[in-house]
Design an enzyme around this catalytic site. Structure first.
Site, PDB file in Angstrom:
ATOM      1  N   LEU A   1       0.103  -4.139  -3.008  1.00 54.83           N
ATOM      2  CA  LEU A   1      -0.817  -3.705  -1.938  1.00 54.83           C
ATOM      3  C   LEU A   1      -0.826  -4.663  -0.748  1.00 54.83           C
ATOM      4  O   LEU A   1      -1.377  -4.348   0.300  1.00 54.83           O
ATOM      5  CB  LEU A   1      -2.234  -3.526  -2.492  1.00 54.83           C
ATOM      6  CG  LEU A   1      -2.438  -2.325  -3.430  1.00 54.83           C
ATOM      7  CD1 LEU A   1      -3.860  -2.303  -3.982  1.00 54.83           C
ATOM      8  CD2 LEU A   1      -2.120  -1.012  -2.726  1.00 54.83           C
ATOM      9  N   ARG A   2      -0.252  -5.858  -0.925  1.00 57.38           N
ATOM     10  CA  ARG A   2      -0.002  -6.807   0.187  1.00 57.38           C
ATOM     11  C   ARG A   2      -1.234  -7.488   0.781  1.00 57.38           C
ATOM     12  O   ARG A   2      -1.081  -8.389   1.602  1.00 57.38           O
ATOM     13  CB  ARG A   2       0.794  -6.156   1.323  1.00 57.38           C
ATOM     14  CG  ARG A   2       2.120  -5.537   0.926  1.00 57.38           C
ATOM     15  CD  ARG A   2       3.075  -6.533   0.336  1.00 57.38           C
ATOM     16  NE  ARG A   2       4.444  -6.006   0.231  1.00 57.38           N
ATOM     17  CZ  ARG A   2       5.287  -6.351  -0.737  1.00 57.38           C
ATOM     18  NH1 ARG A   2       4.927  -7.221  -1.672  1.00 57.38           N
ATOM     19  NH2 ARG A   2       6.514  -5.863  -0.759  1.00 57.38           N
TER      20      ARG A   2
ATOM     21  N   ASN B   1       1.180 -11.011  -5.986  1.00 62.25           N
ATOM     22  CA  ASN B   1       1.942 -11.815  -5.016  1.00 62.25           C
ATOM     23  C   ASN B   1       1.432 -11.616  -3.587  1.00 62.25           C
ATOM     24  O   ASN B   1       2.155 -11.233  -2.683  1.00 62.25           O
ATOM     25  CB  ASN B   1       3.451 -11.531  -5.114  1.00 62.25           C
ATOM     26  CG  ASN B   1       3.806 -10.070  -4.881  1.00 62.25           C
ATOM     27  OD1 ASN B   1       2.992  -9.183  -5.050  1.00 62.25           O
ATOM     28  ND2 ASN B   1       5.044  -9.838  -4.480  1.00 62.25           N
TER      29      ASN B   1
ATOM     30  N   ASP C   1       5.307 -11.235 -10.977  1.00 62.88           N
ATOM     31  CA  ASP C   1       6.292 -10.312 -10.412  1.00 62.88           C
ATOM     32  C   ASP C   1       6.726 -10.706  -9.004  1.00 62.88           C
ATOM     33  O   ASP C   1       5.931 -11.110  -8.163  1.00 62.88           O
ATOM     34  CB  ASP C   1       5.771  -8.880 -10.387  1.00 62.88           C
ATOM     35  CG  ASP C   1       6.841  -7.925  -9.890  1.00 62.88           C
ATOM     36  OD1 ASP C   1       7.865  -7.811 -10.571  1.00 62.88           O
ATOM     37  OD2 ASP C   1       6.686  -7.350  -8.807  1.00 62.88           O
TER      38      ASP C   1
ATOM     39  N   HIS D   1       8.940  -9.922 -14.865  1.00 63.59           N
ATOM     40  CA  HIS D   1      10.008  -9.562 -13.927  1.00 63.59           C
ATOM     41  C   HIS D   1      11.253 -10.281 -14.450  1.00 63.59           C
ATOM     42  O   HIS D   1      11.415 -11.485 -14.249  1.00 63.59           O
ATOM     43  CB  HIS D   1       9.613 -10.013 -12.520  1.00 63.59           C
ATOM     44  CG  HIS D   1      10.703  -9.936 -11.498  1.00 63.59           C
ATOM     45  ND1 HIS D   1      10.637  -9.099 -10.402  1.00 63.59           N
ATOM     46  CD2 HIS D   1      11.880 -10.602 -11.386  1.00 63.59           C
ATOM     47  CE1 HIS D   1      11.732  -9.265  -9.670  1.00 63.59           C
ATOM     48  NE2 HIS D   1      12.499 -10.166 -10.244  1.00 63.59           N
TER      49      HIS D   1
ATOM     50  N   HIS E   1      10.164  -2.824 -14.452  1.00 66.32           N
ATOM     51  CA  HIS E   1      11.344  -2.220 -13.807  1.00 66.32           C
ATOM     52  C   HIS E   1      12.695  -2.498 -14.477  1.00 66.32           C
ATOM     53  O   HIS E   1      13.612  -3.050 -13.873  1.00 66.32           O
ATOM     54  CB  HIS E   1      11.433  -2.589 -12.325  1.00 66.32           C
ATOM     55  CG  HIS E   1      11.160  -4.021 -11.962  1.00 66.32           C
ATOM     56  ND1 HIS E   1      11.788  -5.078 -12.558  1.00 66.32           N
ATOM     57  CD2 HIS E   1      10.309  -4.554 -11.059  1.00 66.32           C
ATOM     58  CE1 HIS E   1      11.345  -6.205 -12.031  1.00 66.32           C
ATOM     59  NE2 HIS E   1      10.445  -5.933 -11.130  1.00 66.32           N
TER      60      HIS E   1
ATOM     61  N   ASP F   1       6.710   0.259  -8.493  1.00 61.75           N
ATOM     62  CA  ASP F   1       7.118  -0.955  -7.761  1.00 61.75           C
ATOM     63  C   ASP F   1       7.060  -0.705  -6.252  1.00 61.75           C
ATOM     64  O   ASP F   1       7.922  -1.162  -5.492  1.00 61.75           O
ATOM     65  CB  ASP F   1       8.510  -1.434  -8.196  1.00 61.75           C
ATOM     66  CG  ASP F   1       8.807  -2.867  -7.723  1.00 61.75           C
ATOM     67  OD1 ASP F   1       7.894  -3.538  -7.176  1.00 61.75           O
ATOM     68  OD2 ASP F   1       9.965  -3.314  -7.893  1.00 61.75           O
TER      69      ASP F   1
ATOM     70  N   GLY G   1      13.017  -4.156  -1.542  1.00 65.90           N
ATOM     71  CA  GLY G   1      11.838  -3.355  -1.866  1.00 65.90           C
ATOM     72  C   GLY G   1      11.802  -2.013  -1.163  1.00 65.90           C
ATOM     73  O   GLY G   1      12.389  -1.823  -0.104  1.00 65.90           O
TER      74      GLY G   1
END
Ligand code: ZN
Length: 439
Positions: A63-64, A94, A154, A181, A234, A307, A326
């Site tokens: 979601l940043r 992250n 991740d 990850h 993933h 992802d 990404g």
């Protein structure tokens, strides 16, 4: 506009693709499912031909926010999720600051609650600052108001085997899970795409399958050794599927996810040097796509997770080697899964409900999502029309970034309604405005 808590009478929906029934929703819950329901004053939703699924749950969303709001915010990412049929997302840690303390995960939770589009469940970092050196405050995050159960670095691999072992041991105390990850950093230094024919042809450094498989093999053995729960993010190669199959047969408590893009796209898309196709782990060979499809179909792979990784245009509109890894994926996930898995006969809609709602909610220990479409359960659900086939376009993207590999590509299906705790976030194919959603 439907008042938020108004009763909704969904008429003739195909329950997980099976028989048609009416669903009556009141005060955020399903109160009745069956035929011949009548309820005066309820808003009627004509669901003829629509598949009713429990609201989709994404175990792997970026979601940043906080820190990278030029790419996405909790609000814009939640809108992208609702548009894709999701009612809950797990937010990767992250961010900046990294979500490695109770304070940051509680902040993330509050940001999600303020939007109302989806349930935002924070994931906590495994190590301080995701640096891989010291364990973060896992217990404090678990005990916080955010009730964190999934921990992940991740973006980075928890590479140090002793740190990984300790993390697996620590999360047992609160029934948590470490989501890895799986990427050996030494084997992937400078890596640009899958190591194989295409990377050799383009003269770019390859990301070998063994860099993923060797970490997964180690981690399932560690999880078995300490008797803990491991989740593999993933997974992307045929070899990884084989390792998970072997580990499950041994009784290791391991679950695995695959992304929609690894179910559909292959590494030869890199030949055009279009950085929309640059992702970590990279797109793999057609044989790998076939293997992950089979792994998902036979239950070796437990879930689909997006992802969703938004990036601003400048991070992608550059030469391949300089571009960020990404893809955004929330808005397209269900349509891609339909194309790769349902239209190919590998999964039915009840399986889709399992791999995109029930199992991800269960792996993340998230209550109130992935529950049956039956009376008494929370009314978080999706009404999906599998019939139309349309070209996916930027108008379909409702987040802040447009780095989708599907723009210009034909995809089946359309999300007609998304209902989060009784409240429509998408109605009749239209994403609702924030003021309509959050009352
Ligand atoms: Zn990752």
């Amino acid at each position: 506009m439907t008042p938020p808590s108004a009763a909704l009478h969904i008429r003739g929906a195909l329950l997980e693709g099976g028989s048609a029934a009416d669903i009556l929703i009141e005060d955020g819950r399903i109160v009745e499912v069956g035929n011949g329901i009548s309820r005066a004053g309820a808003t009627v939703v004509d669901a003829d031909g629509l598949v009713a699924l429990p609201g989709l749950v994404d175990l792997h969303t970026h979601l940043r926010e906080p820190g990278f709001e030029a790419s996405e915010t909790v609000l814009t990412g939640s809108r992208a999720a609702a548009a894709g049929g999701f009612t809950a997302v797990f937010a990767m840690p992250n961010t900046s600051p990294v979500a490695d303390t109770a304070g940051v995960v509680e902040q993330e939770l509050a940001l999600g609650e303020a939007t109302g589009y989806v349930t935002v469940q924070p994931i906590g970092a495994v190590t301080v600052g995701q640096k891989g050196e010291r364990l973060a405050e896992l217990g404090a995050m678990a005990d916080s108001r955010a009730r964190v159960r999934v921990f992940s670095d991740d973006g980075f691999c928890v590479w140090d085997p002793l740190i990984m072992r300790r993390a697996l041991e620590y999360v047992k105390a609160f029934d948590g899970v470490v989501a890895q990850h799986a990427q050996d950093p030494r084997l992937t230094e400078g890596a640009q795409l899958n190591e194989g024919v295409v990377s050799a042809e383009l003269g770019l450094a390859g990301w070998p399958a063994v860099a993923e498989e060797s970490i997964i093999a180690r981690d399932v053995l560690l999880a078995e050794h300490v008797g803990s729960r491991l989740h593999v993010c993933h997974l992307s190669t045929a070899g990884s599927v084989e390792i998970i199959r072997w580990a499950k047969k041994r009784g290791v408590d391991v679950t695995a996810e695959v992304t929609p893009h690894h179910l559909l796209l292959t590494d030869d898309l890199a030949r055009g040097y279009d950085a929309r196709f640059k992702v970590n782990p990279p797109l793999r060979r057609a044989e790998d796509v076939q293997a992950v499809r089979e792994g998902l179909a036979d239950g070796t792979i437990d879930i689909v997770a997006t992802d969703h990784a938004p990036h601003p245009a400048e991070a992608k509109a550059c030469e391949w080697q300089a571009a960020a890894n990404g893809m955004v994926g929330l808005e397209s996930a269900l349509r891609v899964v339909q194309q790769a898995m349902v239209d190919t006969g590998l999964l039915g809609w009840a399986d889709v409900a399992r791999v995109m709602s029930r199992r991800p909610a269960r792996i993340g220990r998230l209550d109130g999502h992935g529950t049956p479409l039956e009376a008494g359960h929370p009314a978080s659900l999706t009404l999906y029309d599998p019939a139309p086939v349309r070209t996916f376009g930027t108008a379909d993207l409702r987040g802040r970034s447009t780095n989708s590999p599907y723009v210009g590509r034909e995809l089946p299906g359309e999300v007609r309604w998304t209902i989060h705790r009784g409240r429509p976030t998408v109605s009749d194919g239209v994403l609702r405005e924030p003021a309509e959603v959050h009352a």
